[in-house]
Design an enzyme around this catalytic site. Structure first.
Site, short mmCIF file in Angstrom:
data_model
loop_
_atom_site.label_atom_id
_atom_site.label_comp_id
_atom_site.label_asym_id
_atom_site.label_seq_id
_atom_site.Cartn_x
_atom_site.Cartn_y
_atom_site.Cartn_z
N GLU A 87 0.78 -1.24 0.00
CA GLU A 87 0.00 0.00 0.00
C GLU A 87 0.82 1.29 0.00
OE1 GLU A 87 -4.19 -1.23 2.00
OE2 GLU A 87 -2.58 -0.85 3.43
C1 ACM Z 1 -2.47 -5.22 4.17
O1 ACM Z 1 -3.57 -5.59 4.58
N1 ACM Z 1 -2.29 -3.95 3.84
C2 ACM Z 1 -1.35 -6.11 4.02
#
Ligand code: ACM
Length: 715
Positions: free
Chosen positions: A322
């Site tokens: 992310e």
């Molecule tokens: C995640 O849930 N960002 C690994």
């Protein structure tokens, strides 16, 4: 084989009262398994072994601190549950023989032999294994075997041959978003051991906290943690205690994104100028390390190098998830670096960063592990992927030649039912992988993200649902019967509690706090409503409670109830049986539905008439009780309409639909009733009875599924 006998010190062992021996039962061959995970091979004999005199441990093996500690754990768990000390050196008691040839490595390694055999007959218990690790797994099974019948605790006579399907069976604990101190980790290690999980993955750094003492760069934990971090001594304790339970510890430092807590003390290493503060909100944030600066790698060399020496496991998790790209896009120097080095785009830059970090870790003998996003043609082949983003991640990683563990579908923070996790297989049938690629699928990990849990509530979110995941990862793929799963989750919950887990604490504490009365019937009524509502699913809680952040209390109704409400689930099962089951089950199902609806009416009435303590969760409980009273009344009307052969009029149907819509609306307590689907289906049948009467159960189910799809409760 070096052999010796071992008896625990007599001072701590008292045998159970002999009177408990009375009334020992016989067990039929067809007795279903009660334990989790279910063993790969299990056969019961007709007899049982009374536990009234306890068992006398006899160790035939080289001796091992792990085995001694596992025996002490068994004794403590049984003592709490069975009402007395259970492993006794007293003469005449049946034996508990443990045979093993050698001790496994003191720090467990991936792929070790965990197999064991266990037999119980009239003279005692035998557990055999190649190493002490297999003995630990056998003792975990034994812990769950006692059965209470009449007034006696007994062990069923049986034979078990058992070994795990997957070598990597993990629990990821996010200790960063909400801080989870040492005692949380230790009691969850006990629970993990009970269901044979063997990897504790500690998510140690996040936007919201840097949770480990750094000796090379103490500014990281001092400025990045609000004073809430593990000392290195505490980490050594965790590793030692985990190893004593046959559990590996894998650390995660989430970089380059999710790294706000790093750049609080090192703003010069962020990809845009600071200053930065510890993040308090939940979500995906911009701060990301600058992979174009040598100073970034110098800091990582110090800190990760230090952590490599602290954590003995060969795998080292570098996160990688992310990065939203905002800072990299906004920094012209970083974009110029991408062009100069022909890295193409941000993922190319991320791959470059990962290569540098992997090389740095390789110097310490470590292999990289990371979330899906690290997958890239330039990633070293031995890097392990943790797949979280979708059902194809495991296949993609394995096809690219990487070892992989599955977490997509095991996100226990999202409050899905245990059955959903249970049926989610790392290697489902028809997965399209070659045998070599399948061998790269090492197992899976449940992920306990900590936006909406704290040390008081985390056990109730992890357990018992993670036991269903433990079974998926240990047991044969054919173990898929969810009907047999739920009673076993209830049983294992009792053993978790006896072993020190606090899984029922939030609900029981809430019963006391919210009752506003010591009257047992009021407390029972509150407990009934709490066992009927559950937290909303997926990522909707942040929408329902936008005020939630790291500093806000977790004191709403959603925090004290289980992710899966027992009474709602049982109502759904009974409604399913009543509407679509064989005719022979209908009478019992009808009685169960009537009983539950009557209990809900009575309980909600009692709650609403009892004094109301000025607590937010109580106000939310009252609101839930008001809705529950209406829903239960509707359920009663619909059932009696179906049974009495009367069809509700249009006005009645419209009113019912309006109530069901209102009850399904997201509310600020972030809770829901997961049996609305049953009322919708009852309404569908009640309002068009002739369409259903002559159909077979299967045809009825198909028609109902068409009219009211099974996921219609999940917005
Ligand atoms: C995640 O849930 N960002 C690994």
């Amino acid at each position: 084989m070096k052999q010796r006998s071992f008896s625990p010190s007599s001072s701590s062992f008292i045998s159970l009262c002999a009177a408990l021996l009375l009334g020992a039962p016989s067990l039929a061959n067809a007795t279903p398994a009660t334990m989790i995970p279910v063993p790969s091979s299990l056969s019961y004999a007709a007899d049982s072994l009374p536990l009234g005199h306890g068992l006398v441990p006899q160790v035939e093996g080289p001796g091992s601190a792990r085995v001694q500690q596992a025996l002490a754990r068994l004794d403590a768990t049984w003592s709490r549950r069975l009402g007395g000390k259970s492993l006794t050196p007293g003469a005449g008691a049946p034996y508990l023989k443990l045979h093993y040839a050698s001790n496994g490595p003191a720090i467990p390694v991936l792929g070790e032999d965990e197999s064991y055999s266990l037999s119980v007959d009239a003279s005692g218990v035998d557990i055999r294994a190649a190493t002490d690790l297999g003995i630990l797994r056998g003792l975990a099974t034994l812990t769950q075997l006692p059965r209470a019948t009449d007034q006696a605790w007994t062990l069923p006579c049986l034979r078990i041959q058992d070994s795990p399907r997957f070598a990597w069976r993990g629990l990821m604990l996010d200790v960063a978003r909400h801080w989870m101190p040492l005692e949380v980790v230790l009691r969850n290690l006990d629970a993990m051991a009970l269901v044979k999980l063997n990897v504790l993955h500690l998510h140690l750094s996040e936007d919201q906290g840097f949770r480990i003492e750094s000796l090379t760069h103490p500014e990281l934990h001092i400025q990045g943690s609000d004073g809430h971090y593990f000392t290195q001594e505490q980490i050594r304790t965790i590793i030692r205690e985990a190893a004593l339970r046959g559990i590996r510890v894998v650390p995660e430092f989430d970089i380059p994104g999710h790294a706000t807590s790093w750049v609080v003390s090192h703003p010069e290493l962020a990809s845009l100028p600071g200053p930065y503060k510890i993040e308090r909100e939940w979500g995906i944030f911009d701060p990301v390390l600058d992979p174009t600066k040598e100073a970034t790698y110098a800091l990582l060399a110090d800190v990760l190098g230090e952590m490599c020496a602290l954590f003995p496991d060969p795998y080292f998790h570098i996160g990688g998830d992310e990065n939203n790209g905002v800072q990299w896009n906004a920094n012209p120097d970083i974009q110029a670096f991408i062009r100069e080095h022909q890295l193409v785009d941000n993922p190319g830059l991320h791959a470059h960063f990962n290569q540098r970090v992997a090389a740095l870790l390789a110097k310490h003998g470590k292999k990289v592990m990371g979330w899906d996003e690290i997958l890239h043609p330039k990633l070293p082949a031995q890097a392990l992927i943790q797949s979280w983003r979708g059902p194809d991640g495991v296949r993609e990683a394995a096809k690219a030649g990487h070892p992989v563990v599955l977490s997509n579908g095991y996100y226990i923070d999202l409050c899905y039912p245990a059955s959903d996790h249970y049926l989610n297989d790392p290697l489902p049938e028809g997965n399209g992988l070659t045998p070599e690629q399948q061998a790269l699928v090492l197992g899976g990990e449940a992920t306990m993200w900590a936006e909406w849990v704290n040390p008081d509530t985390v056990d109730s979110r992890i357990w018992p649902r993670t036991a269903a995941i433990a079974e998926r990862l240990w047991s044969p793929p054919t173990a898929r019967d969810t009907a047999s799963l739920y009673p076993r989750l209830d049983t294992v919950s009792d053993w978790f509690e006896a072993g020190g887990s606090l899984l029922r604490l939030p609900l029981e504490r809430a019963v006391t706090e919210l009752s506003g009365s010591a009257l047992p019937e009021v407390r029972e009524a509150v407990r009934c409503v709490l066992n009927t509502v559950e937290p909303i699913k997926r990522y909707r809680r942040g929408q329902a409670q936008p005020e939630g952040n790291q500093l806000a209390p977790l004191n709403t109704l959603a925090d004290c109830v289980f992710p899966e409400a027992r009474l709602a689930r049982q109502f759904r099962e009974a409604a399913d049986s009543y509407l679509c089951g064989p005719d022979s089950d209908k009478g019992a199902a009808l009685a169960a539905l009537r009983g539950q609806l009557a209990q809900w009416r009575q309980a909600s009435d009692l709650v609403l008439r009892s004094p109301s303590p000025a607590l937010r969760a109580r106000w939310e409980l009252d609101r839930a009780a008001r809705t529950l009273a209406e829903l239960a009344a509707l359920g009663q009307e619909l059932l009696e309409a179906i049974e009495g052969g009367t069809t509700p009029g249009t006005a009645q149907v419209d009113k019912a639909k309006a109530l069901l819509e209102r009850a399904a609306k997201t509310n600020s307590s972030a809770t829901e009733f997961r049996f609305l689907i049953s009322l919708r289906r009852l309404l569908a049948v009640a309002s068009a009875p002739t369409q259903f009467t002559s159909l077979s159960p299967e045809a009825r189910r198909r028609l109902l599924e068409q009219r009211v799809p099974h996921d219609s409760d999940l917005p």
